[in-house]
Design a protein around this motif. Structure first.
Motif, PDB file in Angstrom:
ATOM      1  N   SER A  26       0.935  -1.127   0.016  1.00 48.34           N
ATOM      2  CA  SER A  26      -0.181   0.089  -0.050  1.00 48.34           C
ATOM      3  C   SER A  26       0.871   1.117  -0.052  1.00 48.34           C
ATOM      4  O   SER A  26       0.388   2.406  -0.014  1.00 48.34           O
ATOM      5  CB  SER A  26      -0.974  -0.079   1.160  1.00 48.34           C
ATOM      6  OG  SER A  26      -0.164  -0.060   2.548  1.00 48.34           O
ATOM      7  N   SER A  27       2.099   1.306   0.032  1.00 47.23           N
ATOM      8  CA  SER A  27       3.141   2.271   0.081  1.00 47.23           C
ATOM      9  C   SER A  27       3.840   2.509  -1.065  1.00 47.23           C
ATOM     10  O   SER A  27       4.341   3.484  -1.406  1.00 47.23           O
ATOM     11  CB  SER A  27       4.308   2.136   1.094  1.00 47.23           C
ATOM     12  OG  SER A  27       3.778   2.000   2.554  1.00 47.23           O
ATOM     13  N   ASP A  28       3.348   1.530  -2.172  1.00 49.07           N
ATOM     14  CA  ASP A  28       4.118   1.951  -3.635  1.00 49.07           C
ATOM     15  C   ASP A  28       2.764   1.631  -4.686  1.00 49.07           C
ATOM     16  O   ASP A  28       2.061   2.424  -4.738  1.00 49.07           O
ATOM     17  CB  ASP A  28       5.322   0.986  -3.725  1.00 49.07           C
ATOM     18  CG  ASP A  28       5.276  -0.330  -3.185  1.00 49.07           C
ATOM     19  OD1 ASP A  28       4.337  -1.191  -3.551  1.00 49.07           O
ATOM     20  OD2 ASP A  28       6.149  -0.800  -2.363  1.00 49.07           O
ATOM     21  N   VAL A  29       2.963   0.509  -4.976  1.00 50.30           N
ATOM     22  CA  VAL A  29       1.827  -0.031  -6.185  1.00 50.30           C
ATOM     23  C   VAL A  29       0.439   0.583  -5.712  1.00 50.30           C
ATOM     24  O   VAL A  29      -0.301   1.079  -6.544  1.00 50.30           O
ATOM     25  CB  VAL A  29       1.849  -1.362  -6.522  1.00 50.30           C
ATOM     26  CG1 VAL A  29       0.829  -1.679  -7.560  1.00 50.30           C
ATOM     27  CG2 VAL A  29       3.320  -1.856  -7.067  1.00 50.30           C
ATOM     28  N   GLY A  30       0.145   0.249  -4.478  1.00 49.94           N
ATOM     29  CA  GLY A  30      -1.073   0.566  -4.208  1.00 49.94           C
ATOM     30  C   GLY A  30      -1.793   1.621  -3.919  1.00 49.94           C
ATOM     31  O   GLY A  30      -2.737   2.092  -3.940  1.00 49.94           O
ATOM     32  N   SER A  31      -0.634   2.848  -3.677  1.00 49.88           N
ATOM     33  CA  SER A  31      -0.970   4.251  -3.428  1.00 49.88           C
ATOM     34  C   SER A  31      -0.847   4.927  -4.609  1.00 49.88           C
ATOM     35  O   SER A  31      -1.415   6.084  -4.507  1.00 49.88           O
ATOM     36  CB  SER A  31      -0.207   4.692  -2.368  1.00 49.88           C
ATOM     37  OG  SER A  31      -0.509   4.006  -1.283  1.00 49.88           O
ATOM     38  N   TYR A  32      -0.277   4.655  -5.693  1.00 45.91           N
ATOM     39  CA  TYR A  32       0.048   5.448  -6.742  1.00 45.91           C
ATOM     40  C   TYR A  32      -0.173   4.708  -8.233  1.00 45.91           C
ATOM     41  O   TYR A  32       0.288   3.708  -8.520  1.00 45.91           O
ATOM     42  CB  TYR A  32       1.477   6.049  -6.701  1.00 45.91           C
ATOM     43  CG  TYR A  32       2.076   6.695  -5.375  1.00 45.91           C
ATOM     44  CD1 TYR A  32       2.597   5.789  -4.507  1.00 45.91           C
ATOM     45  CD2 TYR A  32       1.607   7.987  -5.056  1.00 45.91           C
ATOM     46  CE1 TYR A  32       3.103   6.457  -3.340  1.00 45.91           C
ATOM     47  CE2 TYR A  32       2.047   8.500  -3.942  1.00 45.91           C
ATOM     48  CZ  TYR A  32       2.726   7.553  -2.955  1.00 45.91           C
ATOM     49  OH  TYR A  32       3.132   8.347  -1.753  1.00 45.91           O
ATOM     50  N   ASN A  33      -0.598   5.454  -9.005  1.00 45.23           N
ATOM     51  CA  ASN A  33      -0.728   5.224 -10.540  1.00 45.23           C
ATOM     52  C   ASN A  33       0.483   5.288 -11.302  1.00 45.23           C
ATOM     53  O   ASN A  33       0.335   5.928 -12.266  1.00 45.23           O
ATOM     54  CB  ASN A  33      -1.990   5.744 -11.094  1.00 45.23           C
ATOM     55  CG  ASN A  33      -3.341   5.043 -10.431  1.00 45.23           C
ATOM     56  OD1 ASN A  33      -3.446   3.835 -10.390  1.00 45.23           O
ATOM     57  ND2 ASN A  33      -4.232   5.965 -10.261  1.00 45.23           N
ATOM     58  N   LEU A  34       1.591   4.988 -10.857  1.00 44.48           N
ATOM     59  CA  LEU A  34       2.755   5.256 -11.223  1.00 44.48           C
ATOM     60  C   LEU A  34       3.714   3.872 -11.523  1.00 44.48           C
ATOM     61  O   LEU A  34       4.910   4.157 -11.309  1.00 44.48           O
ATOM     62  CB  LEU A  34       3.558   6.310 -10.520  1.00 44.48           C
ATOM     63  CG  LEU A  34       2.922   7.802 -10.467  1.00 44.48           C
ATOM     64  CD1 LEU A  34       3.545   8.635  -9.358  1.00 44.48           C
ATOM     65  CD2 LEU A  34       3.127   8.153 -11.719  1.00 44.48           C
ATOM     66  N   VAL A  35       3.139   2.726 -11.996  1.00 47.32           N
ATOM     67  CA  VAL A  35       3.714   1.745 -12.369  1.00 47.32           C
ATOM     68  C   VAL A  35       4.195   1.748 -13.674  1.00 47.32           C
ATOM     69  O   VAL A  35       3.381   2.158 -14.878  1.00 47.32           O
ATOM     70  CB  VAL A  35       2.740   0.502 -11.934  1.00 47.32           C
ATOM     71  CG1 VAL A  35       3.563  -0.900 -12.435  1.00 47.32           C
ATOM     72  CG2 VAL A  35       2.319   0.395 -10.607  1.00 47.32           C
ATOM     73  N   SER A  36       5.550   1.331 -14.092  1.00 45.59           N
ATOM     74  CA  SER A  36       5.846   1.215 -15.515  1.00 45.59           C
ATOM     75  C   SER A  36       6.531  -0.041 -15.451  1.00 45.59           C
ATOM     76  O   SER A  36       6.984  -0.670 -14.503  1.00 45.59           O
ATOM     77  CB  SER A  36       6.852   2.563 -15.718  1.00 45.59           C
ATOM     78  OG  SER A  36       7.866   2.304 -14.655  1.00 45.59           O
ATOM     79  N   TRP A  37       6.602  -0.608 -16.824  1.00 39.79           N
ATOM     80  CA  TRP A  37       7.014  -1.946 -17.109  1.00 39.79           C
ATOM     81  C   TRP A  37       8.183  -1.805 -18.209  1.00 39.79           C
ATOM     82  O   TRP A  37       8.098  -1.067 -19.169  1.00 39.79           O
ATOM     83  CB  TRP A  37       6.080  -2.655 -17.581  1.00 39.79           C
ATOM     84  CG  TRP A  37       5.007  -3.164 -16.769  1.00 39.79           C
ATOM     85  CD1 TRP A  37       4.069  -2.593 -16.394  1.00 39.79           C
ATOM     86  CD2 TRP A  37       4.990  -4.456 -15.976  1.00 39.79           C
ATOM     87  NE1 TRP A  37       3.151  -3.393 -15.433  1.00 39.79           N
ATOM     88  CE2 TRP A  37       3.933  -4.373 -15.138  1.00 39.79           C
ATOM     89  CE3 TRP A  37       6.078  -5.630 -15.737  1.00 39.79           C
ATOM     90  CZ2 TRP A  37       3.628  -5.655 -14.263  1.00 39.79           C
ATOM     91  CZ3 TRP A  37       5.789  -6.495 -14.988  1.00 39.79           C
ATOM     92  CH2 TRP A  37       4.599  -6.437 -14.133  1.00 39.79           C
ATOM     93  N   TYR A  38       9.240  -2.717 -18.272  1.00 32.73           N
ATOM     94  CA  TYR A  38      10.405  -2.605 -18.968  1.00 32.73           C
ATOM     95  C   TYR A  38      10.638  -3.961 -19.463  1.00 32.73           C
ATOM     96  O   TYR A  38      10.574  -4.870 -18.813  1.00 32.73           O
ATOM     97  CB  TYR A  38      11.512  -1.975 -18.142  1.00 32.73           C
ATOM     98  CG  TYR A  38      11.247  -0.519 -17.751  1.00 32.73           C
ATOM     99  CD1 TYR A  38      10.830  -0.366 -16.578  1.00 32.73           C
ATOM    100  CD2 TYR A  38      11.442   0.572 -18.455  1.00 32.73           C
ATOM    101  CE1 TYR A  38      10.361   0.867 -15.904  1.00 32.73           C
ATOM    102  CE2 TYR A  38      11.101   1.879 -18.142  1.00 32.73           C
ATOM    103  CZ  TYR A  38      10.813   2.059 -16.897  1.00 32.73           C
ATOM    104  OH  TYR A  38      10.013   3.098 -16.369  1.00 32.73           O
ATOM    105  N   GLN A  39      11.118  -3.891 -20.816  1.00 32.82           N
ATOM    106  CA  GLN A  39      11.367  -5.009 -21.571  1.00 32.82           C
ATOM    107  C   GLN A  39      12.910  -4.992 -21.749  1.00 32.82           C
ATOM    108  O   GLN A  39      13.560  -3.980 -22.194  1.00 32.82           O
ATOM    109  CB  GLN A  39      10.763  -5.032 -22.926  1.00 32.82           C
ATOM    110  CG  GLN A  39      11.210  -6.245 -23.651  1.00 32.82           C
ATOM    111  CD  GLN A  39      10.512  -6.152 -25.235  1.00 32.82           C
ATOM    112  OE1 GLN A  39      11.188  -5.290 -25.829  1.00 32.82           O
ATOM    113  NE2 GLN A  39       9.759  -7.176 -25.443  1.00 32.82           N
TER     114      GLN A  39
END
Lengths: 111, 118
Positions: A26-39
């Protein structure tokens, strides 16, 4: 140990769809819509495939999509192709103390 | 097309300071955030820190005491210094643009291997 948890490996056959999960808190993914993915292909630099949970940069195939539910983000690749075989990393903003966290990476094998 | 290129010594002795520079071409360095990210062989990515072209910085708390970043807008370059290195600092070091609003790293250098060994 990485801050975000990803499966070590996933596999699929050409044409199939696969999903890679990225579990945080809840301190990272759960709290912010700031997830990125890298190949990342072997010996190459990472390439952004998804940002802000579900946005695709110009030039990235629409076979790549992202989503989030609670503390878990997901990357889905549809219509698997041989060229999709690579390592995939998720990344999230984690607040003003920790700032940026990555997942440990998932090796995608196209059978 | 923005391109980034890392440069610096490939071998650093334990307890010394690792110094790398990233040169940006194909676009201005101004008004963007610029980051350093590293990857030990066979392992995952670790964000080291970022610098804005004003000189404002944010560092990974786990490395903060050893990291210094700087920017030279006249040369379209930004730099990393990591002090008191040990073998655990051996990695491929990437420079990258971003993250803008903590969103994503959109351009990356090819990476440079730095080995810490006597």
């Amino acid at each position: 140990q990485s801050a975000l948890t990803q499966p070590a490996s996933v596999s699929g056959s050409p044409g199939q769809s696969i999903t890679i999960s990225c579990t945080g808190t809840s301190s990272d993914v759960g709290s912010y819509n700031l997830v990125s993915w890298y190949q990342q292909h072997p010996g190459k630099a990472p390439k952004v495939m998804i940002y802000e949970v579900s946005k695709r940069p110009s030039g990235v195939s629409n076979r790549f999509s992202g989503s989030k539910s609670g503390n878990t983000a997901s990357l889905t690749i549809s219509g698997l192709q041989a060229e999709d075989e690579a390592d995939y990393y998720c990344c999230s903003y984690a607040g003003s103390s920790t700032l940026v966290v990555f997942g440990g990476g998932t090796k995608l094998t196209v059978l | 097309q923005v391109q980034l290129q890392e440069s610096g010594p490939g071998l650093v002795k334990p307890s010394e300071t690792l110094s790398l520079t990233c040169t940006v071409s194909g676009g201005s360095i101004s008004n963007y955030y610029w980051s350093w990210i590293r990857q030990p062989a066979g392992k995952g990515l670790e964000w080291i820190g970022r610098i804005y072209t004003s000189g404002s910085t944010n560092y990974n708390p786990s490395l903060k005491s050893r990291v210094t970043m700087s920017v030279d807008t006249s040369k379209n370059q930004f730099s990393l210094k990591l002090s008191s290195v040990t073998a655990a600092d051996t990695a491929v070091y990437y420079c990258a643009r971003g993250p803008v609003n903590w969103g994503a790293f959109d351009y990356w250098g090819q990476g440079t291997l730095v080995t810490v060994s006597s």
